[in-house]
Design an enzyme around this catalytic site. Structure first.
Site: not given
Length: 337
Positions: A162, A237, A333
Site C-alpha cells: 500500500r 478497508s 490505509e
C-alpha cells in the site's frame, strides 16, 4: 471548464461526508488540466480522483481539481501479452470488467475495488494475492509546478505494501494522468490461493475457473462483506494489515496462539487487521452515525449523518483498543484529510 466556489463534495467522496471545497473544477482533458494548473499557479491545490480512499474531516481550503480524464486503448500486443493504457479518470472496476471482456488476464482478483485508475498506483492497491505492481508497466504524470509530463516505470514507483513514491518522495508533486498495464492473452496465471475464492468456486462447483469466473467469485465475496458506498458510506478497508518482525510476533503469539497470520518473508509476518478488530469485540459496533460494519471489521461506515471527525474518532478508538489488547499498532490505509 468552470471554477465553482463553495462546492459541496458530498457526492465526490465515498464516505458521503458533508464537506465543502473553497473552489472546485473538473479537468476532462490534458489541455484542461494544463490550463487549470497554469492559470492557478499560486493557489493551494487539492487533487481529487474517485474519492474512494479518503476521509474528509474538514472543508478543503484550496482549489479542488477533479481529474476526469477518460479513455482506454491497446497500445501494443504480441501472441502472449497485451499492453493496455487507461486514462486516470476511468472507473477502476469498469476498467477491470473491460479487460475481462477481451479475455485479458491479470486484474481479475482486484474486481470491485472502488476508485479510479489514476489513483491505483499511489496506493499500490491489491486484493486476494495480487497487487497493481504485478501488472503495472508505467504511468504518465503531470508535474503540478511546471506542467511537464514525466513517465514513471514500475521500478521508479518504489512500490511496497500500500505504498509508492507518490505517497512518499514525490507526494503532492504530480498528477497521474494515465496508466499502462501488461496483461496476459493466454496461459493466464489464475490465482485462487485465497481460501475465500477457493470456497466460493467450490460452492459453484467450478474446478478450472476462467478469468471471468474468478472475477465473479471476487465480486460475490466483496458484496457479501463490503457495503455498496452508494447505499452506505464507506471507503473500503480503512486499515492496513500490520506487518511485524517475526521475533516480535512470536512473543505476541505466545499470548494469543489462536492469532491468524501469514509469513511474508523469513523475517516478517502479516497479521489480518480485521481479525484483530473482531477479536477486540468491535465488529458491528455503532457510535451514533459512525460505526464498524457488521460483516467486515476493516470497514468503517457512515450511517447517514456522520462527520469525518466522528469517523476518525471511531478509527482512533479501534487503534487504541487493539493496541491495549494485543500490543499491535494498526495503521490507517485511508488518507485522512
Amino acid at each position: 471548464m468552470e471554477i465553482l466556489p463553495d462546492f459541496d463534495l458530498k457526492n465526490y467522496n465515498t464516505f458521503g461526508i458533508e464537506a465543502k471545497a473553497k473552489q472546485f473544477v473538473s479537468a476532462a482533458s490534458m489541455t484542461d488540466l494544463k490550463t487549470i494548473l497554469t492559470e492557478n499557479q499560486n493557489q493551494k491545490k487539492f487533487i481529487l480522483g474517485g474519492g474512494s480512499n479518503m476521509l474528509l474531516t474538514k472543508d478543503i481550503e484550496a482549489l479542488v481539481i477533479h481529474v476526469d480524464l477518460k479513455g482506454k486503448k491497446i497500445i501494443q500486443e504480441n501472441d502472449d501479452f497485451v499492453w493496455v493504457e487507461s486514462q486516470a479518470g476511468e472507473n477502476w472496476h469498469e476498467f477491470v470488467l473491460w479487460t475481462l471482456e477481451q479475455n485479458f488476464g491479470g486484474l481479475e482478483n482486484m474486481s470491485l475495488i472502488p476508485g479510479n485508475v489514476g489513483t491505483t498506483p499511489i496506493q499500490n492497491i491489491g486484493a486476494y494475492g495480487t497487487e497493481i505492481k504485478d501488472t503495472f508497466v508505467s504511468c504518465e504524470a503531470m508535474t503540478i509546478e511546471t506542467q511537464e509530463i514525466k513517465t514513471f516505470t514500475n521500478s521508479e514507483c518504489h512500490f511496497g505494501y500500500r505504498e509508492s513514491i507518490f505517497k512518499n518522495e514525490v507526494k503532492d508533486q504530480y498528477i497521474i494522468t494515465s496508466v499502462v498495464f501488461k496483461l496476459t492473452k493466454r496461459n493466464h496465471k489464475i490465482n485462487t490461493s485465497y481460501g475465500d475464492i477457493t470456497a466460493e468456486l467450490a460452492k459453484n462447483e467450478i474446478e478450472n475457473p476462467s478469468l471471468k469466473e474468478v472475477s465473479n467469485a471476487v465480486i460475490a465475496i466483496r458484496k457479501s462483506k463490503l457495503p455498496d458506498p452508494k447505499e452506505l458510506g464507506n471507503s473500503g478497508s480503512f486499515f492496513k494489515n500490520p506487518i511485524l518482525k517475526k521475533t516480535d510476533f512470536e512473543k505476541i503469539y505466545q499470548q494469543f496462539p489462536e492469532m491468524r497470520f501469514f509469513n511474508i518473508s523469513e523475517t516478517e509476518v502479516k497479521v489480518p487487521a480485521g481479525w484483530l478488530i473482531e477479536q477486540a469485540g468491535l465488529k458491528g459496533k455503532r457510535f451514533g452515525d459512525a460505526g464498524i460494519h457488521k460483516n467486515q471489521a476493516l470497514v468503517l461506515v457512515n450511517y447517514g449523518g456522520a462527520t469525518g471527525q466522528e469517523i476518525l474518532a471511531v478509527s482512533k478508538h479501534i487503534q487504541d483498543t487493539v493496541f491495549q489488547i494485543f500490543g499491535i499498532h494498526i495503521e490507517a490505509e485511508v488518507n485522512v484529510i
